[in-house]
Design a protein around this motif. Structure first.
Motif, short mmCIF file in Angstrom:
data_model
loop_
_atom_site.label_atom_id
_atom_site.label_comp_id
_atom_site.label_asym_id
_atom_site.label_seq_id
_atom_site.Cartn_x
_atom_site.Cartn_y
_atom_site.Cartn_z
N LEU A 72 0.82 -1.20 0.00
CA LEU A 72 0.00 0.00 0.00
C LEU A 72 0.86 1.26 0.00
O LEU A 72 2.00 1.26 0.47
CB LEU A 72 -0.89 0.02 1.25
N ALA A 73 0.28 2.31 -0.57
CA ALA A 73 0.85 3.66 -0.42
C ALA A 73 -0.33 4.61 -0.35
O ALA A 73 -1.31 4.45 -1.09
CB ALA A 73 1.76 3.99 -1.60
N GLY A 74 -0.26 5.58 0.53
CA GLY A 74 -1.39 6.50 0.70
C GLY A 74 -1.09 7.56 1.73
O GLY A 74 0.08 7.85 2.02
N GLU A 75 -2.15 8.12 2.31
CA GLU A 75 -1.99 9.19 3.30
C GLU A 75 -2.64 8.79 4.62
O GLU A 75 -3.69 8.14 4.62
CB GLU A 75 -2.66 10.46 2.80
N VAL A 76 -2.02 9.21 5.72
CA VAL A 76 -2.58 8.91 7.04
C VAL A 76 -3.88 9.70 7.20
O VAL A 76 -3.90 10.93 7.06
CB VAL A 76 -1.56 9.26 8.15
N ALA A 77 -4.97 8.96 7.50
CA ALA A 77 -6.29 9.60 7.64
C ALA A 77 -6.68 9.77 9.11
O ALA A 77 -7.49 10.65 9.44
CB ALA A 77 -7.35 8.76 6.93
N ALA A 78 -6.12 8.94 9.98
CA ALA A 78 -6.39 9.04 11.41
C ALA A 78 -5.34 8.22 12.16
O ALA A 78 -4.73 7.32 11.57
CB ALA A 78 -7.78 8.49 11.73
N VAL A 79 -5.10 8.56 13.42
CA VAL A 79 -4.14 7.79 14.21
C VAL A 79 -4.74 7.46 15.57
O VAL A 79 -5.54 8.23 16.11
CB VAL A 79 -2.79 8.55 14.41
N GLY A 80 -4.31 6.33 16.14
CA GLY A 80 -4.73 5.96 17.49
C GLY A 80 -4.01 6.84 18.51
O GLY A 80 -2.99 7.48 18.18
N GLY A 81 -4.51 6.83 19.74
CA GLY A 81 -4.00 7.73 20.79
C GLY A 81 -2.54 7.52 21.13
O GLY A 81 -1.86 8.45 21.57
N ALA A 82 -2.01 6.30 20.92
CA ALA A 82 -0.64 6.02 21.33
C ALA A 82 0.36 6.16 20.18
O ALA A 82 1.55 5.89 20.34
CB ALA A 82 -0.56 4.60 21.89
N VAL A 83 -0.11 6.62 19.02
CA VAL A 83 0.79 6.72 17.85
C VAL A 83 1.59 8.02 17.92
O VAL A 83 1.04 9.10 18.15
CB VAL A 83 -0.04 6.67 16.54
N SER A 84 2.93 7.92 17.75
CA SER A 84 3.76 9.12 17.82
C SER A 84 4.58 9.37 16.55
O SER A 84 5.01 10.49 16.29
CB SER A 84 4.71 9.03 19.01
N GLU A 85 4.74 8.32 15.72
CA GLU A 85 5.62 8.46 14.54
C GLU A 85 4.91 9.13 13.35
O GLU A 85 5.56 9.73 12.49
CB GLU A 85 6.12 7.06 14.14
N PHE A 86 3.59 9.00 13.28
CA PHE A 86 2.85 9.50 12.12
C PHE A 86 1.77 10.48 12.56
O PHE A 86 1.20 10.33 13.65
CB PHE A 86 2.19 8.33 11.37
N VAL A 87 1.48 11.47 11.69
CA VAL A 87 0.35 12.38 11.95
C VAL A 87 -0.54 12.39 10.72
O VAL A 87 -0.12 12.00 9.62
CB VAL A 87 0.82 13.83 12.27
N VAL A 88 -1.79 12.84 10.91
CA VAL A 88 -2.75 12.90 9.81
C VAL A 88 -2.15 13.73 8.65
O VAL A 88 -1.58 14.78 8.86
CB VAL A 88 -4.09 13.51 10.30
N GLY A 89 -2.26 13.16 7.43
CA GLY A 89 -1.75 13.86 6.25
C GLY A 89 -0.40 13.35 5.77
O GLY A 89 -0.01 13.60 4.63
N ASP A 90 0.33 12.60 6.64
CA ASP A 90 1.63 12.06 6.21
C ASP A 90 1.44 11.12 5.02
O ASP A 90 0.52 10.29 5.00
CB ASP A 90 2.28 11.23 7.33
N ALA A 91 2.34 11.20 4.04
CA ALA A 91 2.35 10.24 2.94
C ALA A 91 3.17 9.04 3.39
O ALA A 91 4.30 9.19 3.87
CB ALA A 91 2.95 10.87 1.69
#
Ligand SMILES: NC(=O)c1ccc[n+]([C@@H]2O[C@H](COP(=O)([O-])OP(=O)(O)OC[C@H]3O[C@@H](n4cnc5c(N)ncnc54)[C@H](OP(=O)(O)O)[C@@H]3O)[C@@H](O)[C@H]2O)c1
Length: 322
Positions: A72-91
């Motif tokens: 897969l390749a795409g964009e982050v649409a949402a993250v769980g509460g414990a996620v720190s490496e990715f934010v919404v919008g990251d490719a």
């Protein structure tokens, strides 16, 4: 969301696109809106339940996971509460065991997921992980470095095109074997020598190599062993006729001075990050044969199952290709 689904094992025609519920990320998960995914040989094996024993892992009577697709390749649409490496919008790009032939997928932050390399499209990013992770697992057994030589048979496939580039990046002398139509492509990937298997049988030309890698499961140790130097390594990607490859992998540990190996890929974040670094250094690129829309998954799968694709087959979604 739209997703490819199937409810029974069988031919490509068991696949269809359906509206299903969008997944919700758990605390440690990232929800990715997928722009591009692929159909690869592993997906086909899962859908067709080949070999049969895989049913013990994927569902004995019917598939445990309804949506296929690993890459897969795409964009982050949402993250769980414990996620720190990715934010919404990251490719992002990467792979998981199933579920990627869909508009959205949840994947653990610690899974095989990384930021998309700069300068590549979503299509290209989707097509790099599976072939490269398998080739990497295989080549790690080959102790490749400057001064070592490798022959890669099936160099035009997904694993083969990855293996040629990885072996070059490790400093080895690479001889690639492919059909006539892929000679130029395989040379452009960095192979030092290219053999057209329709014109020449490498097993009888007297050349020997430290490593022979049958990346497409079409050869055999019996026929290739004279192309190996003393102490040479033969690498396979398939179980072989009557599962003889794992038996050879065990027996050649103790008998003879040439070894057979059948590596199992890890599909880890570490591997995906390694591939990303190679792409950004200009040492790796995904080879894409054909691109289809998600809705054309049956046609795409039929093509993959011809065993004649060059590199990878991509499915696009959402019309975003950058
Ligand atoms: N170990 C694992 O975990 C794992 C996972 C997935 C897949 N696999 C196995 O790995 C193998 C390769 O997968 P892949 O996705 O790289 O395959 P692929 O992309 O489907 O390979 C297609 C390529 O193989 C070439 N080819 C076909 N027959 C050939 C022959 N007799 N000699 C030389 N080249 C030939 C074709 O070129 P021409 O059209 O010119 O013949 C085509 O370009 C498959 O057998 C698959 O089952 C293993």
């Amino acid at each position: 969301m739209r997703a490819v689904v199937f409810d029974r094992y069988g031919p490509p025609e068991v696949l269809r696109v359906e509206e299903v519920e969008r997944p919700v990320p758990k605390e440690d998960e990232v929800l990715v809106r997928i722009h591009a995914t692929t159909v690869n040989r592993s997906d086909c094996g899962y859908r067709g339940a080949e070999p049969f024993f895989t049913r013990f892992f994927t569902g004995l009577l019917r598939p445990k996971y309804r949506t296929p697709g690993m890459e897969l390749a795409g964009e982050v649409a949402a993250v769980g509460g414990a996620v720190s490496e990715f934010v919404v919008g990251d490719a992002v790009f990467g792979l998981k065991g199933h579920g990627a032939n869909a508009e959205y997928v949840c994947i653990r932050e610690t899974g095989a997921l990384a930021h998309k390399p700069s300068g590549v499209t979503f299509e290209e990013a989707a097509a790099v992980s599976d072939g490269a992770c398998i080739a990497l697992a295989c080549l790690q057994k080959a102790e490749l470095r400057e001064g070592r030589s490798i022959l890669i048979h099936g160099a035009s496939g997904s694993i083969g095109t990855a293996a040629v580039q990885l072996a070059k990046s490790f400093g080895a002398h690479v001889t690639a074997v492919c059909g006539t139509k892929a000679l130029d492509l395989v040379s452009s990937l960095g192979a030092d020598a290219v053999i057209d298997y329709t014109q020449e049988d490498f097993t009888t030309n007297g050349e020997t190599y430290d490593v022979v890698f049958d990346s497409v499961g079409k050869h055999s140790f019996r026929r290739c062993r004279h192309s190996l130097k003393p102490g040479g390594i033969y690498i396979e990607t398939d179980l072989g006729f009557m599962w003889h490859v794992p038996i050879l992998a065990l027996s050649t540990r103790w008998i003879g001075d040439k070894r057979v190996t059948l590596p199992i890929p890890k599909y880890s974040k570490e591997d995906v990050l390694f591939i990303k670094e190679l792409i950004e250094a200009g040492k790796y690129r995904a080879v894409i044969d054909r691109t289809y829309q998600l809705e054309d998954v049956v046609e795409a799968t039929r093509y993959v199952e011809t065993g004649q694709k060059t590199g990878n087959v991509v499915l696009t979604l959402n019309g975003v290709v950058r």
